[in-house]
Design a protein around this motif. Structure first.
Motif, PDB file in Angstrom:
ATOM      1  N   PRO A 199       0.705  -1.253   0.333  1.00  0.00           N
ATOM      2  CA  PRO A 199      -0.158   0.040  -0.181  1.00  0.00           C
ATOM      3  C   PRO A 199       0.660   1.211   0.221  1.00  0.00           C
ATOM      4  O   PRO A 199       0.627   2.225  -0.552  1.00  0.00           O
ATOM      5  N   LEU A 200       1.940   0.640   0.232  1.00  0.00           N
ATOM      6  CA  LEU A 200       2.511   2.237   0.178  1.00  0.00           C
ATOM      7  C   LEU A 200       2.564   3.247  -1.363  1.00  0.00           C
ATOM      8  O   LEU A 200       2.961   4.214  -0.657  1.00  0.00           O
ATOM      9  N   ALA A 201       2.784   2.398  -2.127  1.00  0.00           N
ATOM     10  CA  ALA A 201       2.472   2.737  -3.486  1.00  0.00           C
ATOM     11  C   ALA A 201       1.333   3.328  -3.910  1.00  0.00           C
ATOM     12  O   ALA A 201       0.810   3.824  -5.377  1.00  0.00           O
ATOM     13  N   SER A 202       0.210   2.760  -2.664  1.00  0.00           N
ATOM     14  CA  SER A 202      -1.096   2.944  -3.395  1.00  0.00           C
ATOM     15  C   SER A 202      -1.585   4.538  -2.781  1.00  0.00           C
ATOM     16  O   SER A 202      -0.896   4.768  -2.335  1.00  0.00           O
ATOM     17  N   TRP A 203      -2.234   5.541  -4.344  1.00  0.00           N
ATOM     18  CA  TRP A 203      -2.967   6.180  -3.993  1.00  0.00           C
ATOM     19  C   TRP A 203      -4.708   6.118  -3.806  1.00  0.00           C
ATOM     20  O   TRP A 203      -5.692   6.521  -4.811  1.00  0.00           O
ATOM     21  N   ILE A 204      -5.017   6.222  -3.260  1.00  0.00           N
ATOM     22  CA  ILE A 204      -6.648   5.813  -2.491  1.00  0.00           C
ATOM     23  C   ILE A 204      -6.988   7.676  -2.894  1.00  0.00           C
ATOM     24  O   ILE A 204      -6.349   8.161  -2.787  1.00  0.00           O
ATOM     25  N   GLY A 205      -8.068   6.933  -3.195  1.00  0.00           N
ATOM     26  CA  GLY A 205      -8.999   7.959  -4.187  1.00  0.00           C
ATOM     27  C   GLY A 205      -8.803  10.058  -4.165  1.00  0.00           C
ATOM     28  O   GLY A 205      -9.105  10.526  -3.735  1.00  0.00           O
ATOM     29  N   ASP A 206      -9.519   9.996  -2.096  1.00  0.00           N
ATOM     30  CA  ASP A 206      -9.851  10.642  -1.844  1.00  0.00           C
ATOM     31  C   ASP A 206      -8.252  11.347  -1.243  1.00  0.00           C
ATOM     32  O   ASP A 206      -8.664  12.221   0.236  1.00  0.00           O
ATOM     33  N   GLN A 207      -6.902  10.727  -0.506  1.00  0.00           N
ATOM     34  CA  GLN A 207      -5.918  11.118  -0.515  1.00  0.00           C
ATOM     35  C   GLN A 207      -5.153  12.215  -1.664  1.00  0.00           C
ATOM     36  O   GLN A 207      -5.253  12.255  -2.654  1.00  0.00           O
ATOM     37  N   ASP A 208      -4.873  12.891  -0.372  1.00  0.00           N
ATOM     38  CA  ASP A 208      -4.115  14.571  -1.235  1.00  0.00           C
ATOM     39  C   ASP A 208      -3.370  14.209  -2.410  1.00  0.00           C
ATOM     40  O   ASP A 208      -2.001  13.197  -1.558  1.00  0.00           O
ATOM     41  N   LEU A 209      -2.617  14.923  -2.895  1.00  0.00           N
ATOM     42  CA  LEU A 209      -2.128  13.824  -4.184  1.00  0.00           C
ATOM     43  C   LEU A 209      -0.274  14.758  -3.198  1.00  0.00           C
ATOM     44  O   LEU A 209       0.784  13.581  -3.870  1.00  0.00           O
ATOM     45  N   ALA A 210      -0.511  15.511  -3.159  1.00  0.00           N
ATOM     46  CA  ALA A 210       1.076  16.211  -2.258  1.00  0.00           C
ATOM     47  C   ALA A 210       1.925  15.602  -1.717  1.00  0.00           C
ATOM     48  O   ALA A 210       2.468  15.332  -1.807  1.00  0.00           O
ATOM     49  N   PRO A 211       1.535  15.158  -0.836  1.00  0.00           N
ATOM     50  CA  PRO A 211       1.482  14.402   0.484  1.00  0.00           C
ATOM     51  C   PRO A 211       1.926  13.100  -0.198  1.00  0.00           C
ATOM     52  O   PRO A 211       3.457  12.271   0.145  1.00  0.00           O
ATOM     53  N   HIS A 212       1.156  12.344  -0.789  1.00  0.00           N
ATOM     54  CA  HIS A 212       1.654  10.517  -0.857  1.00  0.00           C
ATOM     55  C   HIS A 212       3.330  10.730  -2.542  1.00  0.00           C
ATOM     56  O   HIS A 212       3.763  10.473  -2.270  1.00  0.00           O
ATOM     57  N   ALA A 213       3.070  12.436  -3.547  1.00  0.00           N
ATOM     58  CA  ALA A 213       3.768  12.480  -3.964  1.00  0.00           C
ATOM     59  C   ALA A 213       5.241  12.311  -3.259  1.00  0.00           C
ATOM     60  O   ALA A 213       6.203  12.431  -3.430  1.00  0.00           O
ATOM     61  N   ARG A 214       4.967  13.114  -2.282  1.00  0.00           N
ATOM     62  CA  ARG A 214       6.597  13.633  -1.520  1.00  0.00           C
ATOM     63  C   ARG A 214       6.902  12.476  -0.593  1.00  0.00           C
ATOM     64  O   ARG A 214       8.188  11.855  -0.359  1.00  0.00           O
ATOM     65  N   GLU A 215       5.879  11.331  -0.267  1.00  0.00           N
ATOM     66  CA  GLU A 215       6.488  10.334   0.709  1.00  0.00           C
ATOM     67  C   GLU A 215       7.085   9.126  -0.982  1.00  0.00           C
ATOM     68  O   GLU A 215       8.301   8.294  -0.156  1.00  0.00           O
ATOM     69  N   LEU A 216       7.050   9.394  -1.883  1.00  0.00           N
ATOM     70  CA  LEU A 216       7.338   8.430  -2.793  1.00  0.00           C
ATOM     71  C   LEU A 216       8.904   8.937  -2.966  1.00  0.00           C
ATOM     72  O   LEU A 216       9.565   8.300  -3.282  1.00  0.00           O
ATOM     73  N   LEU A 217       8.610  10.409  -2.876  1.00  0.00           N
ATOM     74  CA  LEU A 217      10.356  10.850  -3.755  1.00  0.00           C
ATOM     75  C   LEU A 217      10.668  10.337  -2.359  1.00  0.00           C
ATOM     76  O   LEU A 217      12.237  10.203  -2.464  1.00  0.00           O
ATOM     77  N   GLU A 218      10.846  10.290  -0.863  1.00  0.00           N
ATOM     78  CA  GLU A 218      11.320   9.846  -0.049  1.00  0.00           C
ATOM     79  C   GLU A 218      11.483   8.533  -0.070  1.00  0.00           C
ATOM     80  O   GLU A 218      12.902   8.276   0.583  1.00  0.00           O
ATOM     81  N   SER A 219      10.908   7.758  -0.476  1.00  0.00           N
ATOM     82  CA  SER A 219      11.672   6.797  -0.439  1.00  0.00           C
ATOM     83  C   SER A 219      12.000   6.213  -1.747  1.00  0.00           C
ATOM     84  O   SER A 219      13.436   5.706  -1.444  1.00  0.00           O
ATOM     85  N   GLY A 220      11.832   6.282  -2.973  1.00  0.00           N
ATOM     86  CA  GLY A 220      12.564   6.209  -3.905  1.00  0.00           C
ATOM     87  C   GLY A 220      12.860   4.997  -4.311  1.00  0.00           C
ATOM     88  O   GLY A 220      12.698   3.991  -3.274  1.00  0.00           O
ATOM     89  N   ALA A 221      13.324   4.402  -5.458  1.00  0.00           N
ATOM     90  CA  ALA A 221      13.525   3.297  -5.726  1.00  0.00           C
ATOM     91  C   ALA A 221      12.865   1.893  -5.528  1.00  0.00           C
ATOM     92  O   ALA A 221      12.562   0.859  -4.859  1.00  0.00           O
ATOM     93  N   MET A 222      11.782   1.971  -6.265  1.00  0.00           N
ATOM     94  CA  MET A 222      10.482   1.245  -6.390  1.00  0.00           C
ATOM     95  C   MET A 222      10.762   0.679  -7.983  1.00  0.00           C
ATOM     96  O   MET A 222      10.837   1.223  -8.974  1.00  0.00           O
ATOM     97  N   ASP A 223       9.989  -0.654  -8.086  1.00  0.00           N
ATOM     98  CA  ASP A 223       9.879  -1.038  -8.920  1.00  0.00           C
ATOM     99  C   ASP A 223       8.774  -1.587  -9.055  1.00  0.00           C
ATOM    100  O   ASP A 223       7.583  -2.117  -8.670  1.00  0.00           O
TER     101      ASP A 223
END
Length: 269
Positions: A199-223
């Motif tokens: 679920p780290l990769a998942s973006w649930i519909g009512d979730q804000d986009l910016a925080p999710h993008a930030r989480e992905l930028l912080e984690s990085g290196a996903m396949d």
């Protein structure tokens, strides 16, 4: 500190690339000097590079036209994942059109916007998709209608499969290829995500986009795995709902296989 530096560098990379690529895309759309998807592919790859997402592809888009690509949906990142590897157009929720910057960039992609909640408009929306299909554009439909958690798929909605019926009904096409595609996020920093962390990769519909993008930028290196299946050929007289169920079954099979045995990390023979 390192995570913050990574975010700053990634955003700067995307900003510079966007400032260069947007004018080129506008020129392409107005003049036709080169295919519009050329610049779009580059931009999608920029986004993936900034996020550190690596794409592993099995198969590829069918050459048959008209072509409707039907995929499961996990995150907003599914769009750059598919856009980076295939010459496609997307079908998206109408509210995306009003999002700052995202709506503008979606317009450059010639996205078709739909209002899933308004059933009375479903025929018109399917009709617009049918026109685009007949014109030779490969359209991507995320048939669940929303995003899943990366572990399980939601049932497919069959309404927009009606675009295939409409493409045939007026004699513009004898048949439509409907290609099942599975998307699965499988590894983070080379380690299998597993049920708990997918679920780290998942973006649930009512979730804000910016925080999710930030989480992905912080984690990085996903396949992420993208598996293209054999297309289902839809012809006059075929049942839309039955076809939707068949395509759903095939996507589920590919999705389960990608989670069970992803190509990334698999020992080479």
């Amino acid at each position: 500190m390192i995570a913050k530096l990574r975010i700053v560098l990634a955003l700067a990379y995307v900003a510079v690339a966007t400032l260069i690529l947007v004018p080129l895309q506008v020129i392409s759309m107005k003049t036709g000097l080169w295919p519009e998807t050329v610049i779009l592919k580059i931009w999608h790859r920029v986004i993936l590079g900034a996020l550190g997402i690596r794409v592993h592809v099995t198969g590829g888009p069918a050459r048959h036209r008209p072509l409707l690509i039907v995929a499961n949906h996990i995150s907003w990142t599914d769009i750059p994942v598919l856009g980076a590897i295939a010459d496609v157009r997307f079908i998206a929720k109408a509210d995306m059109q009003t999002w700052p910057l995202v709506g503008f960039l979606s317009g450059l992609q010639r996205t078709v916007y739909i209002e899933r909640e308004r059933r009375r408009k479903s025929g018109d929306q399917a009709g617009e998709i049918a026109v685009r299909l007949v014109n030779g554009e490969a359209m991507v439909l995320f048939a669940e209608g929303t995003t899943g958690d990366g572990n399980m798929m939601l049932p497919f909605k069959s309404t927009l499969f009606g675009a295939a019926t409409m493409a045939i009904a007026d004699g513009s096409a004898r048949e439509v290829a409907i290609q099942p595609v599975a998307i699965a996020y499988t590894h983070l920093h080379g380690m299998p995500l597993g049920r708990r962390f997918r679920p780290l990769a998942s973006w649930i519909g009512d979730q804000d986009l910016a925080p999710h993008a930030r989480e992905l930028l912080e984690s990085g290196a996903m396949d992420v795995e993208v598996r293209f299946g054999e297309p289902v050929i839809f012809r006059a007289g075929d049942n839309r709902k039955q076809t939707a169920r068949l395509v759903e079954e095939r996507v589920r099979e590919q999705f389960a296989a990608a989670l069970r045995e992803p190509s990334y990390g698999r020992p080479k023979p």
